[in-house]
Write an enzyme that holds these catalytic residues in place. Structure first.
Site, PDB file in Angstrom:
ATOM      1  N   LYS A  56       0.839  -1.209   0.000  1.00 13.69           N
ATOM      2  CA  LYS A  56       0.000   0.000   0.000  1.00 13.69           C
ATOM      3  C   LYS A  56       0.873   1.258   0.000  1.00 13.69           C
ATOM      4  CE  LYS A  56      -4.185  -1.801   2.217  1.00 13.69           C
ATOM      5  NZ  LYS A  56      -5.034  -1.753   3.429  1.00 13.69           N
ATOM      6  N   SER A  75      -0.918   1.164   5.722  1.00 11.22           N
ATOM      7  CA  SER A  75      -1.234   0.357   6.894  1.00 11.22           C
ATOM      8  C   SER A  75      -2.272  -0.683   6.531  1.00 11.22           C
ATOM      9  CB  SER A  75      -1.771   1.265   8.008  1.00 11.22           C
ATOM     10  OG  SER A  75      -2.060   0.501   9.161  1.00 11.22           O
ATOM     11  N   ASP A  76      -2.220  -1.815   7.227  1.00 14.56           N
ATOM     12  CA  ASP A  76      -3.241  -2.834   7.022  1.00 14.56           C
ATOM     13  C   ASP A  76      -3.536  -3.503   8.358  1.00 14.56           C
ATOM     14  OD1 ASP A  76      -4.789  -4.075   4.725  1.00 14.56           O
ATOM     15  OD2 ASP A  76      -4.139  -5.842   5.830  1.00 14.56           O
ATOM     16  N   THR A  77      -4.794  -3.876   8.533  1.00 19.84           N
ATOM     17  CA  THR A  77      -5.245  -4.513   9.768  1.00 19.84           C
ATOM     18  C   THR A  77      -6.034  -5.764   9.419  1.00 19.84           C
ATOM     19  OG1 THR A  77      -5.417  -2.349  10.856  1.00 19.84           O
ATOM     20  CG2 THR A  77      -6.602  -4.173  11.886  1.00 19.84           C
ATOM     21  N   ALA A 112      -0.070  -3.787  10.625  1.00 19.04           N
ATOM     22  CA  ALA A 112       1.272  -3.438  10.161  1.00 19.04           C
ATOM     23  C   ALA A 112       1.228  -2.045   9.563  1.00 19.04           C
ATOM     24  CB  ALA A 112       1.750  -4.446   9.119  1.00 19.04           C
TER      25      ALA A 112
END
Length: 195
Positions: A56, A75-77, A112
């Site tokens: 991303k 960011s990724d969740t 992250a």
């Protein structure tokens, strides 16, 4: 130098503004990267979420050519229950399945964050344990009817109605919302030192 958030999530936008509050004149642009979020064969959950955050940020950098010296945050969740990734529900039936699985259980939320300027990419990763109370079928149906679960990993949002299902949390609350504040501040500070 221009900071860029590679996300159009209002929650991440709010959190990044919070993370940068102590930096004079901190502000940032938004871009909307479009990446393939399909997990790779045998990819572990932690590796998957870290890869997506980096992808991303890198996709965001490609969209930020008009900004001078762009530094892009991605960011990724994800929600992980017993090693299985629960992504965003594809429909109401899928949301019901996920919420039924989470009912009365403790799951992990992995987030992250990646920050890149094209020359270097810095990452941070954190895991938060979230415990749900027991949910009745009526609870689940009412929650799905609200529409809230449909664009969220694991079919719930802790910062809104879904927070009423959370019995306890061990770790970073802001990471569950979508951006861990302490880790994000560390990345901003590291990137500033390198300039």
């Amino acid at each position: 130098m221009t900071w860029v958030l590679a996300s159009t999530s209002p929650r991440r936008k709010e959190l990044l503004a919070q993370a940068g509050f102590s930096y004079t004149g901190f502000n940032f642009e938004l871009v909307a990267p479009d990446i393939d979020e399909t997990p790779q064969t045998d990819e572990q959950a932690a590796d998957y979420v870290c890869r997506l955050a980096v992808e991303k940020a890198q996709a965001g950098l490609r969209l930020s050519q008009q900004f001078s010296h762009a530094k892009v945050l991605g960011s990724d969740t994800i929600v992980v229950l017993n090693g299985v990734i629960l992504g965003k529900p594809v429909n109401a039936e899928d949301a019901k399945r996920m919420l039924s699985l989470l009912s009365g259980q403790t799951h992990e939320v992995m987030t992250a964050v990646a920050l890149t300027d094209g020359k270097q990419t810095l990452t941070r990763f954190c895991i938060t344990q979230v415990s749900f109370c027991e949910l009745s079928a009526a609870d689940i149906d009412a929650y799905i009817a609200s529409g809230e679960p449909m664009d969220k990993a694991g079919a719930y949002g802790i910062q809104a109605l879904g927070g009423s299902f959370v019995k306890s949390i061990a770790g970073s609350y802001s990471a569950v919302v979508g951006l861990p504040l302490v880790e994000t501040r560390e990345l901003l500070a590291c990137m500033m030192q390198h300039n």
